[in-house]
Design an enzyme around this catalytic site. Structure first.
Site, PDB file in Angstrom:
ATOM      1  N   ASP A  53     -43.429  33.765 -30.457  1.00  0.00           N
ATOM      2  CA  ASP A  53     -42.736  33.237 -29.267  1.00  0.00           C
ATOM      3  C   ASP A  53     -43.300  34.063 -28.103  1.00  0.00           C
ATOM      4  O   ASP A  53     -44.403  34.627 -28.236  1.00  0.00           O
ATOM      5  CB  ASP A  53     -41.212  33.374 -29.414  1.00  0.00           C
ATOM      6  CG  ASP A  53     -40.448  32.546 -28.369  1.00  0.00           C
ATOM      7  OD1 ASP A  53     -40.334  31.325 -28.540  1.00  0.00           O
ATOM      8  OD2 ASP A  53     -39.989  33.121 -27.354  1.00  0.00           O
ATOM      9  N   LYS A  57     -33.771  33.036 -34.888  1.00  0.00           N
ATOM     10  CA  LYS A  57     -34.637  33.581 -33.825  1.00  0.00           C
ATOM     11  C   LYS A  57     -34.488  35.084 -33.827  1.00  0.00           C
ATOM     12  O   LYS A  57     -33.435  35.607 -34.197  1.00  0.00           O
ATOM     13  CB  LYS A  57     -34.188  33.035 -32.462  1.00  0.00           C
ATOM     14  CG  LYS A  57     -35.250  33.125 -31.394  1.00  0.00           C
ATOM     15  CD  LYS A  57     -36.178  31.945 -31.480  1.00  0.00           C
ATOM     16  CE  LYS A  57     -37.332  32.029 -30.518  1.00  0.00           C
ATOM     17  NZ  LYS A  57     -38.070  30.761 -30.461  1.00  0.00           N
TER      18      LYS A  57
HETATM   19  P1  NDP Z   1     -46.562  33.439 -24.248  1.00  0.00           P
HETATM   20  O1  NDP Z   1     -46.100  34.825 -24.306  1.00  0.00           O
HETATM   21  O2  NDP Z   1     -47.823  33.047 -24.906  1.00  0.00           O
HETATM   22  O3  NDP Z   1     -46.643  32.945 -22.733  1.00  0.00           O
HETATM   23  C1  NDP Z   1     -45.540  32.990 -21.879  1.00  0.00           C
HETATM   24  C2  NDP Z   1     -46.005  32.674 -20.478  1.00  0.00           C
HETATM   25  O4  NDP Z   1     -44.860  32.535 -19.631  1.00  0.00           O
HETATM   26  C3  NDP Z   1     -46.874  33.768 -19.881  1.00  0.00           C
HETATM   27  O5  NDP Z   1     -47.786  33.193 -18.992  1.00  0.00           O
HETATM   28  C4  NDP Z   1     -45.831  34.626 -19.142  1.00  0.00           C
HETATM   29  O6  NDP Z   1     -46.377  35.348 -18.038  1.00  0.00           O
HETATM   30  C5  NDP Z   1     -44.870  33.571 -18.644  1.00  0.00           C
HETATM   31  N1  NDP Z   1     -43.530  34.125 -18.547  1.00  0.00           N
HETATM   32  C6  NDP Z   1     -42.799  34.693 -19.553  1.00  0.00           C
HETATM   33  N2  NDP Z   1     -41.611  35.116 -19.092  1.00  0.00           N
HETATM   34  C7  NDP Z   1     -41.600  34.825 -17.786  1.00  0.00           C
HETATM   35  C8  NDP Z   1     -40.639  35.009 -16.753  1.00  0.00           C
HETATM   36  N3  NDP Z   1     -39.459  35.594 -17.001  1.00  0.00           N
HETATM   37  N4  NDP Z   1     -40.958  34.560 -15.510  1.00  0.00           N
HETATM   38  C9  NDP Z   1     -42.154  33.967 -15.259  1.00  0.00           C
HETATM   39  N5  NDP Z   1     -43.097  33.771 -16.195  1.00  0.00           N
HETATM   40  C10 NDP Z   1     -42.808  34.183 -17.430  1.00  0.00           C
HETATM   41  O7  NDP Z   1     -45.333  32.562 -24.837  1.00  0.00           O
HETATM   42  P2  NDP Z   1     -45.354  31.070 -25.381  1.00  0.00           P
HETATM   43  O8  NDP Z   1     -46.328  30.247 -24.652  1.00  0.00           O
HETATM   44  O9  NDP Z   1     -45.396  31.135 -26.859  1.00  0.00           O
HETATM   45  O10 NDP Z   1     -43.864  30.615 -25.012  1.00  0.00           O
HETATM   46  C11 NDP Z   1     -43.541  29.985 -23.777  1.00  0.00           C
HETATM   47  C12 NDP Z   1     -42.238  29.225 -23.915  1.00  0.00           C
HETATM   48  O11 NDP Z   1     -42.374  28.233 -24.947  1.00  0.00           O
HETATM   49  C13 NDP Z   1     -41.023  30.056 -24.320  1.00  0.00           C
HETATM   50  O12 NDP Z   1     -39.862  29.486 -23.740  1.00  0.00           O
HETATM   51  C14 NDP Z   1     -40.947  29.863 -25.835  1.00  0.00           C
HETATM   52  O13 NDP Z   1     -39.655  30.088 -26.334  1.00  0.00           O
HETATM   53  C15 NDP Z   1     -41.354  28.404 -25.925  1.00  0.00           C
HETATM   54  N6  NDP Z   1     -41.856  27.945 -27.208  1.00  0.00           N
HETATM   55  C16 NDP Z   1     -42.936  28.543 -27.827  1.00  0.00           C
HETATM   56  C17 NDP Z   1     -43.410  28.049 -29.013  1.00  0.00           C
HETATM   57  C18 NDP Z   1     -44.637  28.597 -29.665  1.00  0.00           C
HETATM   58  O14 NDP Z   1     -45.075  27.995 -30.657  1.00  0.00           O
HETATM   59  N7  NDP Z   1     -45.223  29.664 -29.191  1.00  0.00           N
HETATM   60  C19 NDP Z   1     -42.761  26.912 -29.688  1.00  0.00           C
HETATM   61  C20 NDP Z   1     -41.707  26.298 -28.918  1.00  0.00           C
HETATM   62  C21 NDP Z   1     -41.282  26.830 -27.746  1.00  0.00           C
HETATM   63  P3  NDP Z   1     -47.294  36.656 -18.269  1.00  0.00           P
HETATM   64  O15 NDP Z   1     -48.609  36.128 -18.734  1.00  0.00           O
HETATM   65  O16 NDP Z   1     -47.350  37.297 -16.946  1.00  0.00           O
HETATM   66  O17 NDP Z   1     -46.603  37.465 -19.310  1.00  0.00           O
HETATM   67  O1  2IT Z   2     -39.221  28.072 -30.184  1.00  0.00           O
HETATM   68  C1  2IT Z   2     -39.945  27.764 -31.159  1.00  0.00           C
HETATM   69  O2  2IT Z   2     -39.839  26.674 -31.719  1.00  0.00           O
HETATM   70  C2  2IT Z   2     -40.949  28.736 -31.608  1.00  0.00           C
HETATM   71  N1  2IT Z   2     -41.103  29.788 -30.981  1.00  0.00           N
HETATM   72  C3  2IT Z   2     -41.758  28.470 -32.831  1.00  0.00           C
HETATM   73  C4  2IT Z   2     -40.953  28.723 -34.066  1.00  0.00           C
HETATM   74  C5  2IT Z   2     -41.717  28.661 -35.365  1.00  0.00           C
HETATM   75  O3  2IT Z   2     -41.112  29.047 -36.354  1.00  0.00           O
HETATM   76  O4  2IT Z   2     -42.879  28.225 -35.401  1.00  0.00           O
END
Ligand code: NDP
Ligand code: 2IT
Length: 451
Positions: A170, A130
């Site tokens: 992420d 990561k």
């Molecule tokens: P994005 O940046 O696309 O979206 C994150 C969302 O969460 C936004 O709406 C953001 O608000 C909100 N957010 C972020 N930090 C905070 C906080 N501290 N308090 C309140 N709201 C918060 O990220 P992802 O959707 O990609 O990721 C979301 C979660 O999923 C994370 O935990 C990530 O590690 C996990 N994840 C992501 C994967 C992926 O493929 N993208 C895969 C597996 C897990 P705002 O819009 O105001 O910034």
């Molecule tokens: O937390 C996760 O699994 C991710 N942010 C996606 C990782 C990836 O390599 O697609």
């Protein structure tokens, strides 16, 4: 758990805390895995002899670097970049990059540790890593984000490669950032390889990578319900977050006949009693990816309630999908969910429920899918993006949709196999995911000897 296992677990956790002072998220993630794995390995001497857990909880290496860039007003700005290469026992390091002001070593170490087990659960050959930076993309122009990404990659490119370490998106890193990062990698290395995933379809991306995490999180819930002879139809759902994972979780929930009444972002949450349907969801995607504004805009547009600075967990529901960030469900919020009738939680975000919250869910026998199982669909399709890049072909969307569905069903099965509670029909999915994810990595490490 036997008394001797308890003692060993306490000693192990104390050692992790001593060696990694102040890294509370990392301690939390290691404790969650260790508490299940210690019991499993109690009669398996080889894992003790070879100190496997201790070795998995010590990253292979960590790269920390300065990221210097110029903002639109000509000011020189300095951020800190990281890549935690946790473990490559079963494949190249693989895991996302996070750009958020809260990023620090503890958060990235917990994420890289979790990723190691998650990637193992997918059944694909990927190790765990990561990375990220304490850079805040909010309020920055596209040009500022581009300059930051270019500077970040100027250092990172020395440490990654299609067979070495393959980053992805992420929090704060989506299609725009991956484009800038890949462009800079290509320019510096003069190589067009699958060194990042989540790429645009024009330059080596895979169908459904964008949707995969959110869809997978919902599939996991569908499988847990099916295992109990139930389904998703008509369920009232709370979703947190409004980014990549949350929006595609909502899309799949709508397709399966559920009703989503909340979404959230860092400014608060919206409560839409009529449900966030496909048209409203398209509004949110545009709001977040193009206009880059807060959810209060949605509340004004659709005349619903917006609760500034709050999280959605006090709203009565059947199912909950935390898809924003770590520790966004506290122990009290877990109790609120249980007491208000929630029967299932599937974690789209990484480690969104704190340890006491998890214990409440398990004690109340909720269907609870922990993040390393529930959100593995994203990295699974990333793994298949790597396969497509190596073969220099693109598979059809329908094939990938089927593969995602199969991979999630297989993860569910692994959790059932290792999480079935003796003398009860309750499945402890946390235990199941931790043990199933551990075995493959541990056995590979044993095979390599002491390295
Ligand atoms: P994005 O940046 O696309 O979206 C994150 C969302 O969460 C936004 O709406 C953001 O608000 C909100 N957010 C972020 N930090 C905070 C906080 N501290 N308090 C309140 N709201 C918060 O990220 P992802 O959707 O990609 O990721 C979301 C979660 O999923 C994370 O935990 C990530 O590690 C996990 N994840 C992501 C994967 C992926 O493929 N993208 C895969 C597996 C897990 P705002 O819009 O105001 O910034
Ligand atoms: O937390 C996760 O699994 C991710 N942010 C996606 C990782 C990836 O390599 O697609």
């Amino acid at each position: 758990m036997a008394v001797s296992d308890h003692v060993n677990l306490k000693k192990f956790v104390a050692g992790v805390k001593r060696r990694n002072p102040g890294e509370t998220e990392f301690h939390q993630a290691v404790f969650e895995v260790a508490s299940n794995v210690f019991e499993y390995i109690s009669d398996k001497e080889i894992y003790h002899q070879t100190q496997i857990l201790r070795r998995i909880a010590e990253p292979d290496r960590i790269i920390i670097f300065r990221v210097c860039w110029e903002d639109d007003n000509g000011n020189i700005r300095v951020n800190r970049g990281y890549r935690v290469q946790n473990n490559n026992a079963i494949g190249p390091y693989k895991g996302g990059i996070r750009f958020h002001p809260s990023v620090n070593l503890s958060i990235l170490k917990f994420l890289a540790f979790e990723q190691t087990f998650k990637n193992s659960l997918t059944g694909l050959p990927m190790g765990g890593g990561k990375g990220g930076a304490d850079f805040n993309p909010k309020g920055k122009s596209d040009n500022e984000v581009m300059r930051f990404c270019q500077s970040f990659m100027t250092e990172l490119h020395r440490h990654i490669g299609a067979d070495i370490d393959v980053p992805a998106g992420d929090i704060g890193v989506g299609a725009r950032e991956i484009g800038f990062l890949f462009g800079q990698y290509k320019r510096l290395s003069n190589r067009f390889t699958g060194v990042l995933t989540g790429k645009g379809m024009e330059f080596g991306g895979s169908p459904i990578r964008t949707e995969a995490t959110g869809y997978g999180t919902v599939y996991m819930m569908e499988d847990m319900l099916k295992h109990r002879g139930e389904n998703m139809d008509g369920r009232v759902c709370l979703v947190s977050g409004a980014g990549n994972v949350a929006t595609y979780a909502v899309e799949k929930l709508n397709q399966l006949g559920a009703k989503v009444v909340t979404m959230s972002d860092s400014s608060g949450f919206i409560y839409d009693k009529d449900g966030i349907d496909a048209e409203k969801l398209a509004y949110i995607i545009d709001l977040k990816t193009n206009r880059r504004e807060g959810l209060s805009e949605y509340a004004a547009e659709y005349k619903v309630d917006f609760f500034a600075g709050e999280r959605p967990w006090r709203i009565p529901c059947n199912l909950a999908f935390p898809c924003a960030t770590q520790n966004e469900i506290s122990a009290n919020e877990a109790l609120l969910l249980i007491n208000n009738g929630c029967i299932g939680v599937s974690e789209g975000a990484n480690m969104p429920t704190d340890q006491d919250g998890i214990e409440h869910f398990i004690a109340a026998k909720l269907l609870f899918a922990p993040s390393k199982a529930a959100n593995a669909g994203g990295v699974a399709i990333s793994g298949l993006e790597m396969s497509q890049n190596s073969a220099r072909i693109t598979w059809k969307e329908a094939e990938l949709q089927n593969l995602l569905r199969e991979i999630m069903a297989n993860i569910h099965e692994q959790c059932v196999t290792y999480g079935q509670q003796p003398g009860s029909d309750y499945i402890n999915y946390v235990k199941g995911a931790n043990i199933a994810g551990f075995i493959k990595v541990a056995d590979a490490m044993v095979a390599y000897g002491v390295v």
